[in-house]
Design a protein around this motif. Sequence first.
Motif, short mmCIF file in Angstrom:
data_model
loop_
_atom_site.label_atom_id
_atom_site.label_comp_id
_atom_site.label_asym_id
_atom_site.label_seq_id
_atom_site.Cartn_x
_atom_site.Cartn_y
_atom_site.Cartn_z
N PHE A 263 20.81 32.77 65.09
CA PHE A 263 21.36 32.70 63.74
C PHE A 263 20.86 33.95 63.03
O PHE A 263 19.65 34.11 62.82
N TYR A 264 21.78 34.86 62.66
CA TYR A 264 21.33 36.15 62.17
C TYR A 264 22.27 36.70 61.11
O TYR A 264 23.43 36.29 61.00
N HIS A 265 21.75 37.64 60.33
CA HIS A 265 22.55 38.31 59.31
C HIS A 265 23.30 39.49 59.93
O HIS A 265 22.80 40.15 60.86
N LEU A 270 20.38 47.01 64.88
CA LEU A 270 21.18 48.15 65.32
C LEU A 270 21.83 47.80 66.66
O LEU A 270 21.26 47.03 67.44
N GLU A 271 22.98 48.36 66.93
CA GLU A 271 23.70 48.13 68.19
C GLU A 271 23.81 46.64 68.50
O GLU A 271 23.50 46.18 69.60
N THR A 272 24.29 45.90 67.51
CA THR A 272 24.33 44.45 67.61
C THR A 272 25.20 43.97 68.77
O THR A 272 24.79 43.07 69.53
N ASP A 273 26.37 44.53 68.94
CA ASP A 273 27.28 44.07 70.00
C ASP A 273 26.66 44.27 71.38
O ASP A 273 26.77 43.38 72.25
N GLU A 278 23.97 41.75 76.10
CA GLU A 278 22.84 41.69 77.04
C GLU A 278 22.20 40.30 77.03
O GLU A 278 21.86 39.76 78.09
N LEU A 279 22.03 39.71 75.85
CA LEU A 279 21.49 38.36 75.77
C LEU A 279 22.39 37.37 76.50
O LEU A 279 21.91 36.50 77.25
N GLN A 280 23.68 37.48 76.29
CA GLN A 280 24.62 36.57 76.93
C GLN A 280 24.58 36.70 78.45
O GLN A 280 24.55 35.71 79.19
N GLN A 291 24.86 31.61 72.46
CA GLN A 291 25.79 31.52 71.34
C GLN A 291 25.14 32.13 70.10
O GLN A 291 23.92 32.04 69.93
N SER A 292 25.93 32.72 69.24
CA SER A 292 25.37 33.34 68.05
C SER A 292 26.16 32.94 66.82
O SER A 292 27.36 32.67 66.89
N ILE A 293 25.47 32.90 65.70
CA ILE A 293 26.07 32.62 64.39
C ILE A 293 25.72 33.79 63.49
O ILE A 293 24.55 34.00 63.15
#
Length: 448
Positions: A263-265, A270-273, A278-280, A291-293
């Motif tokens: 859960f993040y803003h 940086l380089e969010t995508d 990588e996490l996925q 999953q992300s929100i």
Amino acid sequence: MKSYEVNFDGLVGPTHNYGGLSYGNVASQSNSQQSSNPKEAALQGLAKMKALMEMGFQQGVLAPQERPDVAALRRLGFSGSDAQVIERAAKDAMPLLVASCSASSMWVANAATVSPSADTADGRVHFTAANLNCKYHRSIEHPTTSRVLGAMFADQKHFAHHAALPAVAQFGDEGAANHTRFCRDYGQAGVEFFVFGRSAFDTRYPAPQKYPARQTLEASQAVARLHGLSDDGVVYAQQNPSVIDQGVFHNDVIAVGNGEVLFYHEDAFLETDKMLAELQAKLGKRGGNFQSICVPRSQVTVEDAVRSYLFNSQLLSRADGSMLLIVPEECRGNERVWQYLQGLTSSGGLIREVKVFDLKQSMQNGGGPACLRLRVALNQTELAAVNPGVIMTAPLYGTLTQWVDKHYRDRLSENDLADPQLLLECRTALDELTQILKLGAVYPFQIN
């Protein structure tokens, strides 16, 4: 074997005060010099612990530190009896006395970084105490933190403890406030997510311009090596320097994760995508479904997030698979944040419920629900090996509230810190607390 995420909350210490010591922490600085209420602060924290315990979550307690830290003042040249040390510090260097009285150890998200046994090479739970060297008043915590954690998690068959990293700027380490673990189940191998503010040696990474970036990439990498984490179980991400300059001094002020959910803003990283991909990928290889929100800036600004501590909340996994968000009262007081949360929980998504807690005393000093807890994933065998005196129960809650009522003041100003009687009160209280929690001798006054 069943596994749990156990939240060990920091018990607020008797010298809780608003010293305004944390540059870069907006709440800490804006409430500087106000009178505090240590008794109310401790009781507010205990109420949260009790509530989570009653909801069915595993809950523990982590003891505060001895304050004033007379030994630290002696290292800075003050001498004489303990009372004389305090008197001379108050006369000649009041800011140093204020720093030596800080109750900031209550925010145990900064106490250490913890890696569960499912992730580590030797199959033990690993702890590395944070050096917190960005701020003097926090840099003096880790020796006692290490002893307290050692007394809580003493069985070397199950637990491994590492000393704090070198106390230099290149290895600035702020503990679990910049660390999150994702997993399908707490007992299965997961992916550990380290967030850093700057690199000490690699100039390719941008740095904030106004406030310090407290966590370095090099510190995060060192902790991962100490804990024996594999490369396919670790993701490093850089915090957005511009949000650090807006008062986001730790990642847990702009993002929170648990289980398979982040859960993040929108402006957190940086380089969010690239990071999310990588996490996925890495969690997917370990059987998880990441999953992300993302909270859009159009609905909640960074300023809203900092003022309300929306992301400094506890994201908890419930038995039915849904998620609960524990937020401070300040979220309800912010119209945009509260409107966002109402829409979030009514949408039928991952986070189904929000519970609000009054943590004003902590919040005014710059710490919310997530700051107050250190998460430790344990299987049944490891949980049974934890010192039972620190696991929250209804009787322990009753004992600790009585202990607070007996020993804590209900008002504390900067001038009160110069009272030698405060040191005696603190030591008497902590000596009794170590017996309640069955910690043994962990404080300098008990050892020396």
